[in-house]
Enzyme design. Structure first.
Site, mmCIF file in Angstrom:
data_model
loop_
_atom_site.group_PDB
_atom_site.id
_atom_site.type_symbol
_atom_site.label_atom_id
_atom_site.label_comp_id
_atom_site.label_asym_id
_atom_site.label_seq_id
_atom_site.Cartn_x
_atom_site.Cartn_y
_atom_site.Cartn_z
ATOM 1 N N ASN A 9 -5.091 -0.971 11.909
ATOM 2 C CA ASN A 9 -3.714 -1.033 11.409
ATOM 3 C C ASN A 9 -2.861 -0.213 12.370
ATOM 4 O O ASN A 9 -2.878 1.021 12.332
ATOM 5 C CB ASN A 9 -3.648 -0.468 9.985
ATOM 6 C CG ASN A 9 -2.271 -0.640 9.355
ATOM 7 O OD1 ASN A 9 -1.321 -1.055 10.020
ATOM 8 N ND2 ASN A 9 -2.148 -0.311 8.085
ATOM 9 N N LYS A 16 -4.552 3.360 12.919
ATOM 10 C CA LYS A 16 -5.547 3.659 11.884
ATOM 11 C C LYS A 16 -6.742 2.750 12.132
ATOM 12 O O LYS A 16 -6.553 1.553 12.367
ATOM 13 C CB LYS A 16 -4.938 3.305 10.520
ATOM 14 C CG LYS A 16 -4.987 4.390 9.485
ATOM 15 C CD LYS A 16 -4.126 3.957 8.317
ATOM 16 C CE LYS A 16 -4.782 4.332 7.021
ATOM 17 N NZ LYS A 16 -3.952 3.946 5.887
ATOM 18 N N ARG A 90 -4.384 -5.897 11.200
ATOM 19 C CA ARG A 90 -3.396 -6.161 10.161
ATOM 20 C C ARG A 90 -2.076 -6.519 10.850
ATOM 21 O O ARG A 90 -1.581 -5.789 11.704
ATOM 22 C CB ARG A 90 -3.193 -4.904 9.314
ATOM 23 C CG ARG A 90 -2.149 -5.132 8.249
ATOM 24 C CD ARG A 90 -1.737 -3.851 7.561
ATOM 25 N NE ARG A 90 -0.721 -4.158 6.563
ATOM 26 C CZ ARG A 90 0.251 -3.345 6.228
ATOM 27 N NH1 ARG A 90 0.373 -2.170 6.815
ATOM 28 N NH2 ARG A 90 1.121 -3.689 5.306
ATOM 29 N N ASP A 147 -0.449 -10.043 6.155
ATOM 30 C CA ASP A 147 -0.109 -9.627 4.780
ATOM 31 C C ASP A 147 0.459 -10.780 3.964
ATOM 32 O O ASP A 147 0.369 -10.794 2.742
ATOM 33 C CB ASP A 147 0.960 -8.519 4.815
ATOM 34 C CG ASP A 147 0.357 -7.141 5.004
ATOM 35 O OD1 ASP A 147 -0.806 -7.068 5.427
ATOM 36 O OD2 ASP A 147 1.047 -6.146 4.726
ATOM 37 N N GLY A 209 1.420 1.234 -5.410
ATOM 38 C CA GLY A 209 1.364 2.449 -4.606
ATOM 39 C C GLY A 209 2.802 2.875 -4.365
ATOM 40 O O GLY A 209 3.686 2.588 -5.174
ATOM 41 N N LEU A 283 4.773 10.050 -7.652
ATOM 42 C CA LEU A 283 4.565 9.920 -9.090
ATOM 43 C C LEU A 283 3.939 11.174 -9.708
ATOM 44 O O LEU A 283 4.250 11.539 -10.835
ATOM 45 C CB LEU A 283 3.665 8.712 -9.348
ATOM 46 C CG LEU A 283 3.662 8.280 -10.799
ATOM 47 C CD1 LEU A 283 4.432 6.993 -10.976
ATOM 48 C CD2 LEU A 283 2.263 8.132 -11.314
ATOM 49 N N GLY A 330 -2.835 3.283 -4.811
ATOM 50 C CA GLY A 330 -2.781 4.701 -5.189
ATOM 51 C C GLY A 330 -2.447 4.996 -6.635
ATOM 52 O O GLY A 330 -3.157 5.733 -7.326
ATOM 53 N N GLU A 333 -4.727 2.841 -9.254
ATOM 54 C CA GLU A 333 -6.104 3.347 -9.365
ATOM 55 C C GLU A 333 -6.187 4.706 -10.047
ATOM 56 O O GLU A 333 -7.221 5.059 -10.602
ATOM 57 C CB GLU A 333 -6.730 3.474 -7.960
ATOM 58 C CG GLU A 333 -6.979 2.141 -7.274
ATOM 59 C CD GLU A 333 -7.269 2.301 -5.784
ATOM 60 O OE1 GLU A 333 -7.789 3.369 -5.388
ATOM 61 O OE2 GLU A 333 -6.972 1.372 -5.009
ATOM 62 N N GLU A 385 -8.758 -3.072 1.791
ATOM 63 C CA GLU A 385 -8.201 -4.068 2.713
ATOM 64 C C GLU A 385 -9.026 -4.159 3.993
ATOM 65 O O GLU A 385 -9.147 -5.224 4.587
ATOM 66 C CB GLU A 385 -6.741 -3.726 3.019
ATOM 67 C CG GLU A 385 -5.847 -3.919 1.804
ATOM 68 C CD GLU A 385 -4.476 -3.278 1.953
ATOM 69 O OE1 GLU A 385 -3.562 -3.971 2.413
ATOM 70 O OE2 GLU A 385 -4.323 -2.100 1.599
#
EC number: 2.7.2.1
Length: 400
Positions: A9, A16, A90, A147, A209, A283, A330, A333, A385
């Site tokens: 990515n 990444k 990606r 994507d 997320g 959050l 994120g 889950e 992913e």
């Protein structure tokens, strides 16, 4: 025979990576290169479960890939660069051109570049990674994973905007949808967990997320999704507004004297949970603030959950019912609270969930949170992913 696949990515100043052994889907190593093209670039790689970090100047993506491959050899992860069998990249936007992953050729590279006008922040950065790997590893397959591809099965009635039709024909203005690789992975995993053919299931996938999107997946195919022409549309997100009345843009411009670009920046980076709460896009912070009595933080959480709740009802109607609701990414889950708020009141459509099971599923755990008698199953699945990317490299790179 096992193959070593790199899932990549690439951002404009970052790279990444995960090295995955296929078909076992075993993670060999992973890491991140940050601040590419800037002073004091940071290279982090996981070796035997420990993070090894180095700081050095890395001028571009080619040098970044070179350093990564050298590190693989230095840490005995591979003996030789020829041990790597394929790479998967990606790519954010494949437009209508790419309804599935594709082996990268010069022609494909050119087409990804042409699609950059649809994703000016992402596609050019994704291309930097592709070009670096093709240069340094010229003899192996490189595959682009988009994507948007998973959502190319949406029917016209789902993807067309109610604008003059020639805008779609002339400029490609339509709903594309995003997070497709994640929605595809969790829908396939949900079918495996239920031990049912995906063709027989109606799934609502909630990828929640900092960016969030909901997808209606009927028989394994995406038939609708909440994001649109860009990832700004749909539900409330960390800093993104989600859907708003389009007439608000000229209204805000008139009231504040801001340009269209400035208003767009506000909608992308200063709105969502951050804009509503005035304090944070995270959050976890907002949950703490709400508990300590901050009304605006509580209100932001309520708005956030209610938008997702509304899409679940809408997509159940689109598919004439639902068999499975999936939470991933994120927040999906890890946030017991948001899952509870989203599921509240859905008993009328056959959703009966167990608060105790909900509380126990955190930090990468997978499992069902519905009562056994619930007609609709509710499942938490950590998204992966990278494994989905590696699977597509095996398929589209001719490595199976």
């Amino acid at each position: 025979m096992s193959k070593l696949i790199l899932a990549i990515n690439a951002g404009s100043s970052s790279l990444k990576f995960q090295l995955i052994r296929m078909p076992e889907e075993e993670l060999v190593t992973k890491g991140l290169i940050e601040r590419i093209g800037l002073k004091d670039s940071i290279f982090t790689i996981e070796v035997n479960g420990e993070k090894v970090k180095t700081v050095q100047d890395i001028k571009d993506h080619v040098e970044a890939v070179d350093i990564m491959l050298d590190a693989f050899k230095a840490h005995n992860i591979i003996n030789d660069i020829n041990d790597i069998d394929g790479t998967g990249h990606r790519v954010v936007h494949g437009g209508e051109k790419f309804p599935e992953s594709v082996a990268i050729t010069d022609e494909v590279e050119k087409e990804i570049e042409e699609l950059s006008e649809l994703a000016p922040l992402h596609n050019p950065a994704n291309l930097m990674g592709i070009r670096a790997f093709r240069k340094l590893l010229p003899n192996i397959p490189h595959v682009a994973i988009f994507d948007t591809a998973f959502h190319q099965t949406m029917p016209e009635k789902a993807y067309l905007y109610s604008l003059p039709y020639h805008y779609y024909k002339d400029y490609g203005i339509r709903k594309y949808g995003f997070h497709g690789t994640s929605h595809k992975f969790v829908s396939q995993r949900a079918a495996e967990m239920l031990d049912k053919p995906i063709e027989d299931l109606r799934i609502i996938s909630c990828h929640i997320g900092n960016g969030a999107s909901i997808a209606a997946i009927d028989g394994g195919k995406s038939i609708d999704t909440s994001m649109g022409f860009t990832p700004l549309a749909g539900v409330t997100m960390g800093t993104r507004s989600g859907n708003i009345d389009p007439a608000l843009i000229p209204f805000i411009m008139e009231k504040t004297g801001k340009t269209a670009e400035q208003v767009l920046e506000i909608l992308n980076k200063e709105s969502g949970l951050l804009g509503l709460s005035g304090t944070s896009s995270d959050l976890r912070d907002l949950s703490e603030e709400a508990e300590s009595g901050k009304a605006r933080s509580q209100m932001a959480l309520d708005v956030f959950a209610s938008k997702i709740h509304k899409y679940i009802g809408s997509y159940a109607a689109r598919m004439h019912g639902v068999d499975v609701i999936v939470f991933t990414a994120g927040i999906g889950e890890n946030s017991v609270e948001i899952r509870a708020k989203v599921l509240e009141g859905l008993e009328f459509m056959g959703v009966y969930w167990d608060p105790k099971k909900n509380e126990n599923l955190l930090r990468g755990k997978e499992g069902f949170i519905n009562y056994p008698h619930s007609p609709v199953k509710v499942v938490v699945i950590p998204t992966d992913e990278e494994s989905m990317i590696a699977r597509d490299v095996m398929t589209f790179g001719g490595l199976k």
